[in-house]
Scaffold this active site. Structure first.
Site, mmCIF file in Angstrom:
data_model
loop_
_atom_site.group_PDB
_atom_site.id
_atom_site.type_symbol
_atom_site.label_atom_id
_atom_site.label_comp_id
_atom_site.label_asym_id
_atom_site.label_seq_id
_atom_site.Cartn_x
_atom_site.Cartn_y
_atom_site.Cartn_z
ATOM 1 N N SER A 177 0.797 -1.170 -0.117
ATOM 2 C CA SER A 177 0.114 -0.064 -0.091
ATOM 3 C C SER A 177 0.941 1.302 -0.022
ATOM 4 O O SER A 177 1.643 1.406 -1.046
ATOM 5 C CB SER A 177 -0.823 -0.129 1.341
ATOM 6 O OG SER A 177 -1.766 0.908 1.115
ATOM 7 N N ASP A 179 10.794 5.191 -9.417
ATOM 8 C CA ASP A 179 10.292 5.814 -10.670
ATOM 9 C C ASP A 179 11.250 7.056 -10.869
ATOM 10 O O ASP A 179 11.475 7.480 -12.225
ATOM 11 C CB ASP A 179 9.096 6.021 -10.586
ATOM 12 C CG ASP A 179 8.092 4.773 -11.070
ATOM 13 O OD1 ASP A 179 8.771 3.524 -11.021
ATOM 14 O OD2 ASP A 179 7.086 4.867 -11.117
ATOM 15 N N LYS A 226 -0.270 -4.096 -3.543
ATOM 16 C CA LYS A 226 -1.594 -3.571 -3.221
ATOM 17 C C LYS A 226 -1.526 -2.132 -3.722
ATOM 18 O O LYS A 226 -0.987 -1.281 -3.303
ATOM 19 C CB LYS A 226 -2.115 -3.278 -1.765
ATOM 20 C CG LYS A 226 -3.258 -2.844 -1.305
ATOM 21 C CD LYS A 226 -3.572 -2.662 0.020
ATOM 22 C CE LYS A 226 -4.775 -2.266 0.337
ATOM 23 N NZ LYS A 226 -4.947 -0.677 -0.009
#
Length: 559
Positions: A298, A309, A323
């Site tokens: 999460s 990223d 998740k």
């Protein structure tokens, strides 16, 4: 009948919130009418009395279970858990408790006991110790209650007093009583931070994302920089997530102001929302490693995914849980609460890490993870390849050895925890976590502590030989020569508990040391001890000590 209307409200919201399954309004109304009429008919005609609350809650929970495991209904009397998770606060004595259950997992095998009176809390100040078994609370016997009920009795308004009677193991005067004044307990999201032994690398352990997570990480980061930290390890292993905004705030400590961290998309473009960093960062240059494992989920994946990223951190460890769904709470009639999945989240590269598509179930109702072959390629800010559909894949994956059945049963059976309680009772003081070790004498004492008559574990070699013998008989190979061979194998591979404990000593010792340190130095001691023999930490320190290697990981390979 008020629960009927609560159910109708839940049903209406859940139906409208399920992607690609919206029904026409007349169909929703038709089915609600059917349910309402059916329930009224049961109440008036069924031969026995129907418990309205129980039956309606069963209907609610069954319906929500068919959507996803994160959409949940909390009645008025059952919202404390949700509040504690989001705020990190509750009124109580501040002690971790546990209980062994029978094989049915619904009835207690033994009374509830203390495992960790957390540092500075009322339970620790009153003198409760690990291993104390609860006998009575405010005069009520609790030995046959489930631990959840014991927890309810221990909690209450700050400032009120709870009278507790316990039985203390390995003590001459074993029955003890305590008057404990409850306080507002704050769950510390950063149970430990500190400098590694190399003197230049800071370490922060973040266990959850609640309202206090970002301030706690900020304070830890500032303090570590004051102590001379030139690199940083952020440990998100075992962190199940929590408040999304906390992940965005923490990312902002390492990224320029205005950087996109995550984007959430509900049903339709109007339900898309972008979350960017809003404050001045603390340090955008400090080399950073993020540790993940299969329980990192999460908001932890939002943070680790964004830093990966944006090529801001090297991710080390195991692939995370996967998740990628976002929940929000909705008030319901009669003070009910619905936590409902409203969107999927997407990291800066555009990927969603959700590993299971709950909207497409197998014929038997089960769900499956997205196979790696069906995942999609995305790219980091510098052009490195990352994928969606199955959690955050680390830049450096650390393979963990499979736990043996012996070690599994020691940990699962709480033998390490039980021995730590015995050790604590016989040793008033021990060395600090950075010096304590499981010596030969301690380990031999642990071996004698295990009762062979009570300790059961799967003897893998013997099980395989049993299967081999059966297969040989079925296939027609069971002649005298084969029988002698199998007999010889049995004699050579016969399990001996003492021998098996010696073979797996190194692994078992790590669990023993953690539990023992937890009893003396609480969470800080447990974490410090575990870091000494941590493969992920070793790799992180190796990478951070080599600027060229660190930079190479964050640089895409040349075509």
């Amino acid at each position: 009948m008020r629960r009927i209307y609560t159910f109708i409200a839940v049903l209406a919201i859940a139906v409208s919130a399920t992607a690609n399954t919206r029904s026409p309004k007349n169909e929703v109304a038709r089915n609600l009418d059917i349910f309402n009429a059916l329930y009224k008919a049961l109440q008036t005609s069924y031969v026995d009395t129907i418990d309205a609350t129980a039956s309606i809650n069963t209907a609610i929970y069954s319906m929500l279970a068919d959507i996803d495991p994160y959409t949940e209904y909390y009645p008025e009397d059952d919202q404390e858990e949700f509040t504690v998770i989001s705020t990190g606060e509750y009124g109580g004595i501040g002690s971790n408790i546990m209980q062994r259950l029978n094989p049915d997992r619904r009835t207690p095998k033994e009374p509830t006991r203390v495992t960790n009176p957390r540092k500075g809390t009322p339970s620790a100040k009153a003198g409760l110790l690990p291993g104390d078994v609860f006998l009575t609370i405010d005069g009520d016997t609790v030995t046959s209650l489930m631990s959840s009920k014991v927890s309810e009795k221990l909690k209450g308004q700050p400032g009120t007093t709870v009278h507790i009677t316990v039985k203390r193991p390995y003590a001459q005067d074993s029955i003890l009583s305590f008057d404990v004044v409850r306080e507002k307990i704050s769950i510390n999201p950063v149970p430990y931070f500190g400098m590694m032994q190399n003197g230049t690398t800071g370490y922060i352990n973040l266990e959850t994302f609640n309202e206090k997570s970002a301030p706690a990480v900020r304070d830890a980061l500032v303090e570590l920089k004051k102590q001379g930290a030139k690199e940083l390890i952020l440990d998100l292993r075992g962190n199940p997530g929590g408040i999304l905004e906390g992940a965005v705030q923490i990312a902002g400590f390492f990224l320029p102001k205005g950087t996109e961290v995550v984007r959430t998309r509900g049903r339709g473009l109007v339900n898309e929302k972008t979350y960017k960093t809003t404050e001045r960062p603390i340090d955008t240059e400090i080399p950073l490693v993020v540790l993940t494992d299969a329980s990192t989920a999460s908001s932890s994946e939002i943070l680790s995914g964004a830093l990966q990223d944006l090529d801001r951190a090297v991710v080390i460890g195991e692939r995370s849980f996967g998740k990628g769904l976002v929940q929000s709470s909705r008030p319901l009639p009669y003070n009910g609460l619905l936590k409902v999945t409203i969107a999927r989240y997407y990291t800066p590269s555009g990927r969603c890490v959700q590993a299971i598509d709950y909207s497409h179930r197998n014929p038997d109702g089960s769900v499956s993870r997205v196979p790696d072959s069906l995942t999609n390629v995305f790219h980091t800010a510098k052009g490195r390849v990352v994928r969606d559909g199955g959690g955050i894949t680390p830049d450096i994956t650390i393979k963990r050895p499979e736990m043996s059945r012996l070690v599994f049963n020691i940990v699962n059976g709480l033998w390490d925890l039980d021995y730590a309680i015995k050790y604590h009772a016989g040793h008033p003081t021990v060395l600090p976590p950075d010096q304590f070790e499981i010596t030969d004498s301690i380990y031999e004492d642990f071996k004698t502590f295990i009762n062979p008559d009570e300790f059961k574990y799967d003897r893998v070699c013997e099980m395989i030989i049993d299967e081999l013998e059966k297969a040989a008989e079925v296939e027609g190979y069971q002649n005298e020569q084969v029988k002698e061979t199998i007999k010889s194998l049995r004699s050579q591979l016969r399990h001996d508990l003492s021998h098996d404990l010696d073979i797996h000593r190194e692994e078992i010792a790590t669990y023993l040391a953690r539990e023992i340190m937890n009893n003396y130095y609480h969470d800080e001691g447990r974490i410090q001890q575990s870091l000494r023999f941590d493969k992920d930490i070793e790799k992180a320190l190796e990478i951070l000590s080599d600027p060229a290697a660190y930079k190479a990981i964050l640089t895409p390979p040349l075509d």
